[in-house]
Design an enzyme around this catalytic site. Structure first.
Site, PDB file in Angstrom:
ATOM      1  N   ASP A  29     -23.858   8.632 -19.329  1.00 27.94           N
ATOM      2  CA  ASP A  29     -24.345   9.129 -20.568  1.00 27.94           C
ATOM      3  C   ASP A  29     -25.218  10.209 -20.412  1.00 27.94           C
ATOM      4  OD1 ASP A  29     -24.408   9.223 -23.355  1.00 27.94           O
ATOM      5  OD2 ASP A  29     -25.661   7.537 -23.581  1.00 27.94           O
ATOM      6  N   ARG A  33     -26.880  16.018 -24.241  1.00 27.16           N
ATOM      7  CA  ARG A  33     -28.012  16.375 -24.411  1.00 27.16           C
ATOM      8  C   ARG A  33     -28.551  17.309 -23.199  1.00 27.16           C
ATOM      9  NH1 ARG A  33     -29.909  10.302 -24.430  1.00 27.16           N
ATOM     10  NH2 ARG A  33     -27.869  10.168 -24.344  1.00 27.16           N
ATOM     11  N   HIS A  46     -20.109  18.313 -20.475  1.00 19.77           N
ATOM     12  CA  HIS A  46     -18.974  17.451 -19.988  1.00 19.77           C
ATOM     13  C   HIS A  46     -18.261  18.055 -18.878  1.00 19.77           C
ATOM     14  CE1 HIS A  46     -19.415  15.296 -23.760  1.00 19.77           C
ATOM     15  NE2 HIS A  46     -18.971  16.038 -24.343  1.00 19.77           N
ATOM     16  N   LEU A 140     -11.744   3.002  -1.534  1.00 23.26           N
ATOM     17  CA  LEU A 140     -12.756   2.755  -2.792  1.00 23.26           C
ATOM     18  C   LEU A 140     -11.569   2.763  -3.856  1.00 23.26           C
ATOM     19  CD1 LEU A 140     -15.408   3.029  -4.264  1.00 23.26           C
ATOM     20  CD2 LEU A 140     -14.749   5.693  -4.762  1.00 23.26           C
TER      21      LEU A 140
END
Ligand code: IPE
Ligand code: IPE
Ligand code: MG
Length: 251
Positions: A29, A33, A46, A140
């Site tokens: 998140d 901002r 983004h 992974l």
């Protein structure tokens, strides 16, 4: 396991040996901002967020984490302005198309949870191709949550069980936590040991609500585009200082 005790026992035994999380989940998140602080459009935030994704995958591989789940787009994010949704969809398509080969080289197995089809046929096809290509990798397990919402996931599992019961396939009295978990999109995954949210917000925003019952929660102020190896390692160190009890007595 109808009494529901065994899954937590299994988590206690299997997870987090030597204070290290087996499964790290992240609510990524703060992209907007980050961009606003630089007077940039949200899309730039983004794009910077994708770089943080790359750094985080590297850090997870280096530190030997087995599972990394990234919350990239929530079912509620469809409510954002159409332009931002289009930017995110384009970025996602670009990522799947151009980064899958690199993930494969790194030995990463990619898996997507959530309602991917809502992004359209291009993404559905790219996602299937990426999952197929990387399906046998073991270094992974990277899980990306796209158009994901935990309540919808839990509801879908409940519906399936109800349908199976109505058809006479399962006996409701014999159902336990394991049978329910097996109908979630995370069926063969371990529960998250450590759940990180960046950007200073302290909420789960409909992420892995069932699976995070005993996750250690870590809220950090770093905005997602600024997240990297140092922040990931600091999170693992913090996890190592936590005492997990799973409802038992202090150790
Ligand atoms: C996270 O960053 C990315 C997505 C939810 C897609 P945000 O876009 O939520 O950034 P903020 O919270 O507005 O800063
Ligand atoms: C949660 O972030 C979803 C993702 C990070 C993908 P949001 O920014 O959408 O969550 P809220 O609206 O602040 O709760
Ligand atoms: Mg946000």
């Amino acid at each position: 396991m109808p009494d529901g005790v065994a899954p937590v026992e299994a988590a206690r035994a299997g997870a987090a040996a030597a204070g290290r999380p087996r499964h790290v989940a992240i609510i990524m998140d703060g992209n907007g901002r980050w961009a606003s602080a630089r007077r940039l459009p949200r899309a730039a935030g983004h794009r910077a967020g994708v770089k943080a994704v790359r750094r985080t995958i590297e850090a997870a591989i280096t530190s030997g984490v087995e599972w990394l789940t990234l919350y990239a787009f929530s079912s509620e994010n469809w409510g954002r302005p159409a332009e931002e949704v289009a930017d995110l969809t384009a970025l996602l398509k670009h990522y799947l198309r151009h980064e899958t080969a690199e993930l494969h080289r790194e030995g990463v197995r990619l898996r997507i949870i959530g309602d991917r089809d809502r992004f359209g046929p291009d993404i559905t096809a790219e996602a299937a191709r990426a999952e197929r290509l990387t399906g046998a990798n073991t270094r992974l397990n990277l899980v990306v949550a796209l158009s994901y919402g935990a309540r919808a996931e839990i509801l879908a599992a409940a519906r399936r069980l109800a349908a199976e019961a109505a058809a006479g396939g399962v006996d409701p009295a014999s159902l336990g936590e394991a049978e329910f978990a097996a109908r979630l999109t995370t069926a063969d995954m371990p529960d998250p040991d450590l759940l990180i949210r960046t950007s200073g917000e302290r909420r789960l925003s409909n992420f892995l609500l069932w699976q995070s019952a005993y996750a250690e929660l870590l809220f950090v102020d770093t905005l997602w585009p600024d997240f990297g190896t140092a922040e990931f390692e600091a999170a693992l160190a913090e996890f190592g200082r936590r005492e997990r009890r799973f409802g038992g007595r202090p150790g």
